[in-house]
Design an enzyme around this catalytic site. Sequence first.
Site, PDB file in Angstrom:
ATOM      1  N   ASP A 168     -12.048   1.603  48.833  1.00  0.00           N
ATOM      2  CA  ASP A 168     -13.176   1.813  49.751  1.00  0.00           C
ATOM      3  C   ASP A 168     -13.669   0.487  50.347  1.00  0.00           C
ATOM      4  O   ASP A 168     -13.122  -0.590  50.065  1.00  0.00           O
ATOM      5  CB  ASP A 168     -14.286   2.546  48.976  1.00  0.00           C
ATOM      6  CG  ASP A 168     -15.119   3.452  49.847  1.00  0.00           C
ATOM      7  OD1 ASP A 168     -15.036   3.352  51.084  1.00  0.00           O
ATOM      8  OD2 ASP A 168     -15.883   4.272  49.283  1.00  0.00           O
ATOM      9  N   GLU A 205     -11.367   2.430  54.979  1.00  0.00           N
ATOM     10  CA  GLU A 205     -12.339   1.573  55.678  1.00  0.00           C
ATOM     11  C   GLU A 205     -13.000   2.334  56.814  1.00  0.00           C
ATOM     12  O   GLU A 205     -13.578   1.741  57.717  1.00  0.00           O
ATOM     13  CB  GLU A 205     -11.721   0.226  56.078  1.00  0.00           C
ATOM     14  CG  GLU A 205     -10.534   0.255  57.012  1.00  0.00           C
ATOM     15  CD  GLU A 205     -10.924   0.338  58.480  1.00  0.00           C
ATOM     16  OE1 GLU A 205     -11.263   1.455  58.911  1.00  0.00           O
ATOM     17  OE2 GLU A 205     -10.859  -0.692  59.188  1.00  0.00           O
ATOM     18  N   TRP A 206     -12.938   3.681  56.739  1.00  0.00           N
ATOM     19  CA  TRP A 206     -13.698   4.595  57.602  1.00  0.00           C
ATOM     20  C   TRP A 206     -13.342   4.492  59.089  1.00  0.00           C
ATOM     21  O   TRP A 206     -14.134   4.869  59.957  1.00  0.00           O
ATOM     22  CB  TRP A 206     -15.210   4.382  57.447  1.00  0.00           C
ATOM     23  CG  TRP A 206     -15.705   4.182  56.059  1.00  0.00           C
ATOM     24  CD1 TRP A 206     -15.452   4.989  54.986  1.00  0.00           C
ATOM     25  CD2 TRP A 206     -16.547   3.116  55.575  1.00  0.00           C
ATOM     26  NE1 TRP A 206     -16.093   4.500  53.863  1.00  0.00           N
ATOM     27  CE2 TRP A 206     -16.762   3.351  54.194  1.00  0.00           C
ATOM     28  CE3 TRP A 206     -17.128   1.998  56.157  1.00  0.00           C
ATOM     29  CZ2 TRP A 206     -17.539   2.506  53.405  1.00  0.00           C
ATOM     30  CZ3 TRP A 206     -17.914   1.149  55.382  1.00  0.00           C
ATOM     31  CH2 TRP A 206     -18.108   1.397  54.023  1.00  0.00           C
ATOM     32  N   GLY A 207     -12.192   3.916  59.403  1.00  0.00           N
ATOM     33  CA  GLY A 207     -11.811   3.808  60.813  1.00  0.00           C
ATOM     34  C   GLY A 207     -12.522   2.687  61.550  1.00  0.00           C
ATOM     35  O   GLY A 207     -12.436   2.583  62.772  1.00  0.00           O
ATOM     36  N   ASP A 227     -17.430   9.559  56.685  1.00  0.00           N
ATOM     37  CA  ASP A 227     -17.282  10.654  55.722  1.00  0.00           C
ATOM     38  C   ASP A 227     -17.407  12.028  56.374  1.00  0.00           C
ATOM     39  O   ASP A 227     -18.297  12.269  57.182  1.00  0.00           O
ATOM     40  CB  ASP A 227     -18.366  10.546  54.638  1.00  0.00           C
ATOM     41  CG  ASP A 227     -18.083   9.407  53.681  1.00  0.00           C
ATOM     42  OD1 ASP A 227     -17.197   8.583  53.978  1.00  0.00           O
ATOM     43  OD2 ASP A 227     -18.771   9.332  52.654  1.00  0.00           O
TER      44      ASP A 227
END
Length: 677
Positions: A168, A205-207, A227
Site C-alpha cells: 500500500d 498506489e491507488w492510480g 478505494d
Amino acid sequence: MRRSTPPTRARWLAGLMTAALATGACAVVSLVAATPASALANGLAKAPPMGFNDWNSFGCAVDEQLIEQTADYFVSSGLKAAGYNYVNIDDCWLLKARSADGHLVPDPVKFPHGIKGTADYVHSLGLKLGIYEDAGTKTCAGYPGSLGHEQTDANDFAAWGVDYLKYDNCNNQSNGSLADYKARYTAMGDALKKTGRPIVYSICEWGVNDPATWAGDIGNLWRTTGDINDSWGSLKSIIAQNAPLAQYAQPGAWNDPDMLEVGNGHMTDTEYKTHFGLWAEMAAPLLIGTDLRKATPATLSILLNKDVIAIDQDKLGVQGQVIAQGNGTMVFNKPLKNGDRAVALYNSNDAAATMSTTAAQIGLTRSTAYSLKDVWSGTTTETAGTISAVVPAHGTALYRVKAVSDYRKFAPATTLGVTSPSSYTGADIGIAAGATTTFASTISDYGRDALTDVRLTADAPDGWSVAATSAWSAKRVKTNGSFATGWSLSSPASAQPGNYGVTLTASYAYGTHRPVAVTRHVVVQIVPTPPHGSVALSDVTWVSATNGWGPVEKDLSNGETAAGDGKPISIRGTVYPKGLGTNAQSDIVYYVGGKCSSLTTDVGIDDEVATKGGDVLFQIFADDAKVADSGKITNTSAVKSLTANLTGVTWLRLHVDPDGATTYDHGDWAGPQLTCS
Ligand code: GAL
C-alpha cells in the site's frame, strides 16, 4: 469529506470521467496497438489472481479464524475448484510496534499461530496465503510500515510461507515524484525477489502516479483507482477509470480496479453482475470481498459463473478494450485464446438502452453466422453479424461470440425494444394516474434464420388497460428486419406514484423449430400529480433524484453519506429554511405536466464547505431545453438568483454540474419556489 487522500483524487477522476461520458457523443473508438510495458519476469500471475481479501467486508477485524474458515469454505463451496486460490489478509494483522530486533510481529491475539501457522493451514488445503504491508512508515490503519525495512520484512514473509503481497501507499513520506514511487515499490520488489520464494506482488498506489505506465516492470498487478465501496457510484466511476487502460495489461501484469463488492448488499443483482462481468472482461483480479460464510445463493451463482471466470482467466491474457462509447454506454471487446471474442455491452445510464456492435467490429473472421452465448442466462443464439441487446439500467450484456456454420441448432438472436414519447427518467414509460399514453414495440431479427408466425402480446397490471393500435402479428421477419407494433396504455385514476410493470411477449418460430417466446419487462412509472399554486419545491414529490455523494436532502445541505446528515442550508451567511441540498453531479426531475409557469430559486455552495472549496454550475432544464444557467459558482461566490419559465413544459430537471472536480461540491438550491395553476 471523510478523508483527504486518496478519495479526493478518486472523486476528482470520477468527476472528470462522468463529465466526459455525459457529454461524449456516441463515438467509435479505434483499436489502439498494444504497447505494454515488459512484464515482471517472476513467472507469476500469468492469469489475473483469484481469491479473497478481508478488507471490503471486515476492515480491521481480521484474524486466523476468519482466514481459515474462508479457506475451508473455498474447498467446500467449489470456489477452489472454480479457480479461487489466494486467501489474502489485509491491514491490521500485526502489532503496533516492531520487535526489539526490528521484525514485524503478527498480533498474537488475532493470529495465535502466527502468520506461519495460518499459512501452513491454508497450504494444507492446497490454497495460497496473501498478506498486506505498506511502502510508508505506517500502514493506512497505523501499523508499522515496511519503508526502509523491505528486506527484513520480505524475508519474514517468505519464511512464513506468504505467497502474495499487497503493498500500500499510506504515510509514504514521498515528494510525490514518479522517481520516488518507482523507488519505493522497486525496493520491495527487489527484496521479494531476493527471498527466492515466488510471491505475487500487488502494487497499491491507488492510480496516483499512472502506475499502468510503469508498474508492470515492478509488480504483477497495480491498483488503478482509489478505494472501491459497495455503491453504484463507486462502481461506475472505477469502471470509467480502468476501462481506458487495456493496452497496459498482459500475462503477469494486470490493471487492478480493486477488490469485489459482490454480495455486500448495497447494490442490485444487475449491478453486481456488471461488476463481476466487467472485471472479467477487463482481465481484473477476482478477489472476493464479502463474508463468504454468509454468502447467499445469488452471490455464489455470480462468483461461481464458469463462463465469466473463463473470460477473466483466458490464456491470451488481453484486457477487453472499449471499441465504442458515448451517452453513458461502452462496448468492450476481449479477444480469447481460441479465437472467440467476449463482448460486453455496458449501460451506465439510469434507463434501459438498446446497444449494438457487429462481428466485423470485434474482428471476427467472416462467417455465415456467429453464436452468441449469454453468459448469465446460459442461452446461445445465432446472429448473421449484429450483436445487439436491450441492456437494463446499470446492466451489462456479456456474450461469448464464436464464428459458426451450423447455426440452425440455435434460435435467432432478437431484441424486443420499446420506445415511448413519455419516457424521461429511469422508466420506459411515464404516465399520470388516470391518463392514457402510447408506446411502440419493435421485434428485430439478427439471426441468419427468419422469424415466422410472429405474435406480440402485452399484459398490464389489474385496473390498467393495454391494447395494440396497429398489427400485432406478422408472417415473417427476415434477417436484419424488424416489426413494430403501436400500443395504447391507460392507468387507473387511483394509481399511486411509483413503478409498475407491463410484460411484452413476442413469440415466433424459425427454421423447422417450434415457436419460442421472448419477454420484455417494461417499466411504467406513475408520475406524481403536479402541485397547485405557489409552493416550496422541497415540498413537491420528485420523479427521480441522483446525487454525487449521499442522497439529495430536503431542507438541509448535503452531508455526503446518510439521509438527513446535512445542516440547515446556508449560503454566504444567509440561512434558508427550505431548499434542496446536493453534491455534484446531481439531477432532480419533477413532472410538471404543462401545469406550472415558473421556478425561482437562489443557488450557491453551502457555507459548510466555504473555507474548503467547491465549484459547480447550476442549470435548469425544461423538457430537453436549458432555460437557466448560473455559470461558474464557487465556495466564495455570492448568492445567485435564477428564474425559469416553465410554460407548456412537461418535465423539469435541476442539474448541478461538477464543472470538473467533484471535491466539496455542496450545491444548494436555496428557497426554490414553483408556481403552478
Ligand atoms: C487502502 C487500500 C485498501 C485497504 C486499506 C487498508 O489504502 O487501498 O484496499 O488495503 O488501505 O488500510
